[in-house]
Write an enzyme that holds these catalytic residues in place. Sequence first.
Site, mmCIF file in Angstrom:
data_model
loop_
_atom_site.group_PDB
_atom_site.id
_atom_site.type_symbol
_atom_site.label_atom_id
_atom_site.label_comp_id
_atom_site.label_asym_id
_atom_site.label_seq_id
_atom_site.Cartn_x
_atom_site.Cartn_y
_atom_site.Cartn_z
ATOM 1 N N ASP A 1 0.858 -1.184 0.000
ATOM 2 C CA ASP A 1 0.000 0.000 0.000
ATOM 3 C C ASP A 1 0.894 1.233 0.000
ATOM 4 O OD1 ASP A 1 -1.950 1.956 0.412
ATOM 5 O OD2 ASP A 1 -3.120 0.686 1.763
ATOM 6 N N ARG B 1 -0.313 4.421 -0.274
ATOM 7 C CA ARG B 1 -1.095 5.619 0.024
ATOM 8 C C ARG B 1 -0.537 6.374 1.232
ATOM 9 N NH1 ARG B 1 -6.946 2.854 0.287
ATOM 10 N NH2 ARG B 1 -5.636 1.250 1.247
#
EC number: 3.5.4.25
Length: 357
Positions: free
Chosen positions: A289, A291
């Site tokens: 991930d 983000r």
Amino acid sequence: MSLLPTLMERIARARTDLRLGLPVVLQGDGRSVLALAAEGLDADRFADLRALGDPVLAVTARRAATLNARAYDGDMARIVLPRDVTTDWIRAVADPQDDLSAPMKGPFVAMRDGPADLHRVALSLAKSARLLPAALVLHVDAVPDDLTRLDAALTLQALSDPAHHTRVVTGNVPLAVTGAGRVHVFRPEDGGEEHVVCEIGRPSRSEPVLVRLHSACFTGDVLGSLKCDCGPQLHAALAQMGAEGQGILLYLNQEGRGIGLANKMRAYALQDQGFDTVEANHRLGFEDDERDFRTGADLLKRLGFSKVRLMTNNPAKVEMMAAQGIEVTERVPLQAGRNPLNTAYLDVKARKSGHIL
């Protein structure tokens, strides 16, 4: 002089240069390198680069593991280019879409001596430009004119720091779930994508507000893709906010867990070959991930909110909010969108990413 670009503005310019296939100059400790993104490499420009010396191909440790290349630098590998290297070979090493059909690209020789700090910044820049995390890096004594120049250490720090956002405009938007909808558009100072906050009703700033931290998903939110649960989660969250009469939807432009739409489609192609969503990201050279959830906390603070009831199945979002000074008084589960085509995907999110499904 105020007319000269700031560091953040030069970083934004460097991202655009890399996306156009132009080199950027990274400098630090008396050294300078030219860095080009491997994605979209032009044969003529590569020939000009080779005329200046012998560049190496920097890839992340995730991509190096797929290639069976030694990541002597820990988080990355500096691959020595073969004498007869072509741009097609470089793109094939950087992009995993043909790994199974053309597996014989190695064996690879990786550098283990000398500093790798400038190569690391080149990879960070490529990631921030939503390109494949692979870059050609060449040490040079004379820096060509008219190229964007960046101090490597300051650039790496700036890319690691949370972005600051400015509210550009607010407009009233009547919605299916409420006639009292407002949309706030925020622009980051680093030249990245704008983010949107949708305010349902007029929630109090002194009480916990129902919040959905939602990363943009063009395929799920707009096209109704059945490969994920994003679209149903988005609409279920809005429906619950409408039913309660108030809420905040943070709609963040962090497509594909922060790797961008093009790389997300590359990940989908790998999933069609049998890899799960986490394995696909790793083969591309990304982490599970990518983000930055700090963005959501920053936007909430700028709107005057400090306490939230967070609609999420992802404990990492709860931890991030708390770490950024936003009190999460309740985690509100959001169960929506499971279907026969995304069951395996959701199971991987639960097993490998810790989602509570």
